[in-house]
Write a protein that holds these residues in place. Structure first.
Motif: not given
Length: 256
Positions: A197-226
């Motif tokens: 997830a952090i790699e998507f952040i470091l590459r500034l890929e918001p769509e990929k980060f968001y989809n990775f969290v949702v598709e894997n049902e990750l409990t990153i509580c602030g993924f919408v703010p990120i």
């Protein structure tokens, strides 16, 4: 005036809080000119060192800090601003008074009234910065296209942006325990997911980060703010991110 609700996450007495911040914020850190930062919001004994390292690395002359936080309580609007001034044991924090009305974002103090995740950022800012104001934005779950639209309204070159978020919450009490093995083996797999997830952040890929969290049902509580922060940062010309610090609460309390 919004009174503190997160006492316990940090000391409620001024001198004790200042002493704790002094110990959590490293001296002589390398500084980075940044557009925004992602900072954890657990109790200071768990995430304070990561928060302190992150804030210590920031170099900015901006006087307005927009802070995006998740809505843990479920109260209030899906996208909620606060216009009240906020109080911590270190004193009053002024809120940036709006110069315009947003289309998708409205003032709703109820969403902020009992939410800890934004409040715990304020003592760090108070300790390190002077003469600043905040723009508090509390966010419930939003679809990707909604986040894109909100980002367009919040882009402002005068503002420094902060997303308040912990990463994967692991264990049965969080509804995320998908791995076999002992605790250390499970935590290794959790860290691997965090780092993806952090790699998507470091590459500034918001769509990929968001989809990775949702598709894997990750409990990153602030993924919408990120995700919102990433869209805003890209609009403001950011090219890449930098990982300042990473840790888990297990390093503090060996609990499964």
């Amino acid at each position: 005036m919004r009174n503190p609700v997160a006492i316990g996450f940090y000391p409620g007495e001024r001198i004790a809080l200042k002493k704790m911040l002094e110990n959590l914020i490293p001296k002589n850190s390398d500084k980075y000119e940044a557009i925004g930062a992602i900072v954890p919001h657990a109790g200071y004994i768990y995430s304070g060192k990561v928060a302190g390292a992150t804030y210590s690395a920031l170099k900015t002359s901006k006087k307005v800090f927009a802070i995006f936080c998740p809505n843990h309580t479920g109260l209030g609007s899906k996208i909620a601003l606060s216009q009240e001034n906020w109080l911590t044991p270190l004193g009053e924090v002024r809120t940036f008074k709006l110069e315009k009305q947003f289309k998708r974002i409205k003032v709703d103090e109820l969403a902020h009234a009992y939410e800890h995740s934004l409040e715990v950022q304020l003592p760090f800012l108070q300790y390190l910065f002077k003469d600043f104001s905040i723009l508090p934005v509390c966010l419930s779950h939003l679809a990707l296209n909604e986040i894109k639209e909100v980002a367009k309204e919040l882009v402002d070159e005068r503002v420094f942006y902060i997303a308040s978020s912990d990463f994967i919450h692991y264990g049965p009490m969080y509804g995320f325990d998908p791995f076999d093995g002992n605790v250390e083996e499970k935590l290794k797999k959790v860290k691997e997911l965090d780092m993806k997830a952090i790699e998507f952040i470091l590459r500034l890929e918001p769509e990929k980060f968001y989809n990775f969290v949702v598709e894997n049902e990750l409990t990153i509580c602030g993924f919408v703010p990120i995700t919102l922060l990433l869209f805003v940062a890209k609009e403001l010309g950011a090219k890449k991110g930098k990982l300042i610090s990473y840790a888990s609460s297990y390093e503090v309390s060996k609990s499964s």
